[in-house]
Design a protein around this motif. Structure first.
Motif, PDB file in Angstrom:
ATOM      1  N   GLY A   1     -64.008  31.610 -21.630  1.00  0.00           N
ATOM      2  CA  GLY A   1     -63.943  32.786 -22.766  1.00  0.00           C
ATOM      3  C   GLY A   1     -65.440  32.907 -23.307  1.00  0.00           C
ATOM      4  O   GLY A   1     -65.883  31.918 -24.064  1.00  0.00           O
ATOM      5  N   ASN A   2     -65.873  33.917 -23.451  1.00  0.00           N
ATOM      6  CA  ASN A   2     -67.127  34.350 -24.233  1.00  0.00           C
ATOM      7  C   ASN A   2     -66.910  35.667 -25.064  1.00  0.00           C
ATOM      8  O   ASN A   2     -67.849  36.248 -25.672  1.00  0.00           O
ATOM      9  CB  ASN A   2     -68.425  34.519 -23.334  1.00  0.00           C
ATOM     10  CG  ASN A   2     -68.115  35.756 -22.296  1.00  0.00           C
ATOM     11  OD1 ASN A   2     -67.106  36.230 -22.328  1.00  0.00           O
ATOM     12  ND2 ASN A   2     -69.387  36.083 -21.882  1.00  0.00           N
ATOM     13  N   ASP A   3     -65.669  35.973 -25.500  1.00  0.00           N
ATOM     14  CA  ASP A   3     -65.371  37.256 -26.385  1.00  0.00           C
ATOM     15  C   ASP A   3     -64.655  36.993 -27.649  1.00  0.00           C
ATOM     16  O   ASP A   3     -64.160  37.708 -28.142  1.00  0.00           O
ATOM     17  CB  ASP A   3     -64.549  37.948 -25.455  1.00  0.00           C
ATOM     18  CG  ASP A   3     -63.134  37.624 -24.874  1.00  0.00           C
ATOM     19  OD1 ASP A   3     -63.026  36.384 -25.135  1.00  0.00           O
ATOM     20  OD2 ASP A   3     -62.571  38.448 -24.461  1.00  0.00           O
TER      21      ASP A   3
ATOM     22  N   ASP B   1     -72.031  33.662 -30.942  1.00  0.00           N
ATOM     23  CA  ASP B   1     -72.222  33.743 -29.411  1.00  0.00           C
ATOM     24  C   ASP B   1     -71.261  34.154 -28.467  1.00  0.00           C
ATOM     25  O   ASP B   1     -71.154  34.300 -27.418  1.00  0.00           O
ATOM     26  CB  ASP B   1     -73.239  32.776 -28.859  1.00  0.00           C
ATOM     27  CG  ASP B   1     -72.440  31.425 -28.668  1.00  0.00           C
ATOM     28  OD1 ASP B   1     -71.265  31.498 -28.968  1.00  0.00           O
ATOM     29  OD2 ASP B   1     -73.072  30.297 -28.586  1.00  0.00           O
ATOM     30  N   GLY B   2     -70.059  34.225 -29.292  1.00  0.00           N
ATOM     31  CA  GLY B   2     -68.674  34.704 -28.471  1.00  0.00           C
ATOM     32  C   GLY B   2     -67.967  33.445 -27.693  1.00  0.00           C
ATOM     33  O   GLY B   2     -66.919  33.823 -27.191  1.00  0.00           O
ATOM     34  N   THR B   3     -68.704  32.485 -28.079  1.00  0.00           N
ATOM     35  CA  THR B   3     -67.912  31.072 -27.487  1.00  0.00           C
ATOM     36  C   THR B   3     -67.570  30.262 -28.643  1.00  0.00           C
ATOM     37  O   THR B   3     -67.884  30.458 -29.661  1.00  0.00           O
ATOM     38  CB  THR B   3     -68.846  30.332 -26.583  1.00  0.00           C
ATOM     39  OG1 THR B   3     -69.865  29.800 -27.495  1.00  0.00           O
ATOM     40  CG2 THR B   3     -69.396  31.154 -25.559  1.00  0.00           C
ATOM     41  N   ASN B   4     -66.339  29.521 -28.218  1.00  0.00           N
ATOM     42  CA  ASN B   4     -65.430  28.489 -29.224  1.00  0.00           C
ATOM     43  C   ASN B   4     -66.680  27.622 -29.948  1.00  0.00           C
ATOM     44  O   ASN B   4     -67.476  27.189 -29.413  1.00  0.00           O
ATOM     45  CB  ASN B   4     -64.686  27.962 -28.530  1.00  0.00           C
ATOM     46  CG  ASN B   4     -63.763  28.315 -27.803  1.00  0.00           C
ATOM     47  OD1 ASN B   4     -63.664  28.486 -26.577  1.00  0.00           O
ATOM     48  ND2 ASN B   4     -62.657  28.942 -28.092  1.00  0.00           N
ATOM     49  N   VAL B   5     -66.347  27.429 -31.235  1.00  0.00           N
ATOM     50  CA  VAL B   5     -67.065  26.569 -32.078  1.00  0.00           C
ATOM     51  C   VAL B   5     -66.064  25.595 -32.152  1.00  0.00           C
ATOM     52  O   VAL B   5     -65.035  25.748 -32.804  1.00  0.00           O
ATOM     53  CB  VAL B   5     -67.552  27.356 -33.296  1.00  0.00           C
ATOM     54  CG1 VAL B   5     -68.237  26.382 -34.165  1.00  0.00           C
ATOM     55  CG2 VAL B   5     -68.454  28.540 -32.895  1.00  0.00           C
TER      56      VAL B   5
ATOM     57  N   ALA C   1     -65.135  32.049 -17.406  1.00  0.00           N
ATOM     58  CA  ALA C   1     -63.806  32.201 -16.926  1.00  0.00           C
ATOM     59  C   ALA C   1     -62.966  32.831 -18.137  1.00  0.00           C
ATOM     60  O   ALA C   1     -63.506  33.001 -19.279  1.00  0.00           O
ATOM     61  CB  ALA C   1     -63.365  30.771 -16.804  1.00  0.00           C
ATOM     62  N   PRO C   2     -61.666  33.149 -17.776  1.00  0.00           N
ATOM     63  CA  PRO C   2     -60.802  33.431 -18.905  1.00  0.00           C
ATOM     64  C   PRO C   2     -60.619  32.654 -19.965  1.00  0.00           C
ATOM     65  O   PRO C   2     -60.658  31.534 -19.772  1.00  0.00           O
ATOM     66  CB  PRO C   2     -59.374  34.036 -18.242  1.00  0.00           C
ATOM     67  CG  PRO C   2     -59.861  33.885 -16.620  1.00  0.00           C
ATOM     68  CD  PRO C   2     -60.960  33.224 -16.496  1.00  0.00           C
ATOM     69  N   ARG C   3     -60.052  32.959 -21.145  1.00  0.00           N
ATOM     70  CA  ARG C   3     -59.725  32.238 -22.184  1.00  0.00           C
ATOM     71  C   ARG C   3     -58.615  31.538 -21.792  1.00  0.00           C
ATOM     72  O   ARG C   3     -58.126  31.772 -21.099  1.00  0.00           O
ATOM     73  CB  ARG C   3     -59.441  33.234 -23.517  1.00  0.00           C
ATOM     74  CG  ARG C   3     -60.371  33.971 -24.252  1.00  0.00           C
ATOM     75  CD  ARG C   3     -59.930  34.482 -25.511  1.00  0.00           C
ATOM     76  NE  ARG C   3     -60.638  35.449 -26.222  1.00  0.00           N
ATOM     77  CZ  ARG C   3     -60.592  36.025 -27.437  1.00  0.00           C
ATOM     78  NH1 ARG C   3     -59.274  35.588 -27.878  1.00  0.00           N
ATOM     79  NH2 ARG C   3     -61.217  36.622 -28.130  1.00  0.00           N
ATOM     80  N   ARG C   4     -58.691  30.116 -22.382  1.00  0.00           N
ATOM     81  CA  ARG C   4     -57.372  29.476 -22.184  1.00  0.00           C
ATOM     82  C   ARG C   4     -56.380  29.810 -23.263  1.00  0.00           C
ATOM     83  O   ARG C   4     -56.789  30.111 -24.647  1.00  0.00           O
ATOM     84  CB  ARG C   4     -57.648  27.923 -22.304  1.00  0.00           C
ATOM     85  CG  ARG C   4     -58.500  27.387 -21.234  1.00  0.00           C
ATOM     86  CD  ARG C   4     -58.949  25.970 -21.542  1.00  0.00           C
ATOM     87  NE  ARG C   4     -59.775  25.657 -22.929  1.00  0.00           N
ATOM     88  CZ  ARG C   4     -60.274  24.291 -22.794  1.00  0.00           C
ATOM     89  NH1 ARG C   4     -60.231  23.512 -22.023  1.00  0.00           N
ATOM     90  NH2 ARG C   4     -60.973  24.348 -23.969  1.00  0.00           N
TER      91      ARG C   4
ATOM     92  N   ALA D   1     -60.945  30.352 -32.111  1.00  0.00           N
ATOM     93  CA  ALA D   1     -62.090  30.628 -32.036  1.00  0.00           C
ATOM     94  C   ALA D   1     -63.128  29.541 -32.667  1.00  0.00           C
ATOM     95  O   ALA D   1     -64.146  29.298 -32.058  1.00  0.00           O
ATOM     96  CB  ALA D   1     -62.418  31.936 -32.778  1.00  0.00           C
ATOM     97  N   ARG D   2     -62.539  29.183 -33.751  1.00  0.00           N
ATOM     98  CA  ARG D   2     -63.510  28.081 -34.495  1.00  0.00           C
ATOM     99  C   ARG D   2     -62.418  27.064 -35.100  1.00  0.00           C
ATOM    100  O   ARG D   2     -61.336  27.272 -35.831  1.00  0.00           O
ATOM    101  CB  ARG D   2     -64.149  28.641 -35.470  1.00  0.00           C
ATOM    102  CG  ARG D   2     -65.186  27.664 -36.426  1.00  0.00           C
ATOM    103  CD  ARG D   2     -65.902  28.887 -37.296  1.00  0.00           C
ATOM    104  NE  ARG D   2     -66.994  27.846 -37.929  1.00  0.00           N
ATOM    105  CZ  ARG D   2     -66.768  27.359 -39.101  1.00  0.00           C
ATOM    106  NH1 ARG D   2     -65.582  27.133 -39.816  1.00  0.00           N
ATOM    107  NH2 ARG D   2     -67.910  26.536 -39.370  1.00  0.00           N
TER     108      ARG D   2
END
Length: 318
Positions: A205-207, A212-216, A276-279, A284-285
């Motif tokens: 996931g990058n949305d 930057d759209g990725t998990n923190v 890849a798709p989100r798990r 998100a954070r």
């Protein structure tokens, strides 16, 4: 005085053992080597191979080495896999902790530092996790760690056990050449093994609503973690007060995208991660604060993200 370190031949446990020895404290290790390695142990530290499910072994070890306290690191630590192996997870983490506490009670050992987990919080609806954040574990692993904390609490009431639990998210880096994270499920080893095998690492996931759209997430250096375990042990030895639990957190975290970029820079292997798709269920954070631990346990972030990656890569590749 000697501290028994359960799981002391593992990635985290061996760093704790080294920190104890470096602080002038005696240590003895019990480890079944299911994920630990003899090569991770420092020279000269007594070792007993076996499980914390073996109460007789624990008591023999306590007697032979005049154990006065326990740092309990041993456990089944794979949160995702625990969903498909709940009974095994509870046996290792709950039954094992109960047997360890029973052995301590039998031998009159009254102090414990428990390696808990930020998994006790589940996926909290807050940007910064504190010790007071509601506990809502979402895996048998997280539940087993919370039950472990309850066992310590109840033993404190019953027999005067003095204890504290240390909660943390993602432990990375290395403080000793050749001692590295061997988990097949954690981000750093997953990325390293992909690069060493010539595969492209993946981001799930990058949305997300992050810069930057990725998990923190929180990433903390294993040596910093070990320092706070030793600080907790010292306070227990001195009879000084401790909170029942502490978060060891960065306070700000790092994104998966940042980690990927840093790994590419450090390794010199350029790559663009596959997306890849989100798990399902991935927030998100999730970042924890560490103010209480900074006050009591000499907790602080001594290593930058780059230093974490550099030390981890060097340990893995020699």
């Amino acid at each position: 005085m000697t501290w028994l370190v359960t799981g002391g031949a593992g990635y985290i446990g061996s760093h704790v053992v080294r920190a104890l020895v470096g602080a002038g404290l005696r240590a003895v290790v019990v480890d079944d080597l299911s994920s630990g390695r003899m090569a991770f142990l420092p020279t000269g530290v007594p070792f007993a191979r076996g499980s914390i499910l073996d109460g007789d072994l624990l008591m023999r070890t306590m007697d032979a080495h005049d154990v006065t306290g326990v740092i309990h690191v041993a456990g089944y630590k794979y949160a995702g896999v625990s969903v498909t192996r709940p009974l095994f997870t509870y046996e290792q983490n709950v039954t094992g902790t109960a047997i360890l506490l029973a052995a301590m009670q039998d031998r009159g050992i009254d102090r414990m530092v428990f390696s808990s987990s930020a998994a006790v919080y589940g996926t909290p609806d807050t940007d910064l996790v504190t010790e007071g954040t509601p506990k809502s574990p979402q895996s048998p692993y997280g539940e087993s760690k919370l039950i472990g904390e309850w066992l310590l609490r109840d033993q404190a009431v019953a027999v005067g056990l003095r204890h504290t639990s240390l909660r943390y998210f993602n432990v990375v880096g290395s403080g000793e050449g050749g001692v590295f994270d061997v988990s097949p499920h954690n981000l750093f080893p997953l990325v390293f093994e992909a690069l060493l095998d010539g595969r492209t690492p993946r981001i799930n996931g990058n949305d997300y609503p992050t810069p930057d759209g990725t998990n923190v997430r929180d990433y903390i250096h294993v040596s910093d973690l070990a320092v706070s375990h030793v600080a907790a042990a010292r306070r227990l030895d001195a009879g000084e007060p401790l909170e029942s639990a502490y978060n060891l957190g960065s306070g700000d975290g790092a994104s998966v995208g940042e980690i990927m970029s840093t790994i590419a820079e450090v390794t010199g292997i350029p790559f663009s991660p596959e997306i890849a798709p989100r798990r399902p269920g991935d927030p998100a954070r999730i970042v924890a604060g560490g103010a209480l631990a900074a006050r009591d346990l000499d907790w602080r972030m001594r290593h930058s993200l780059r230093e974490m990656v550099e030390s981890a890569w060097q340990a893995r590749t020699g």
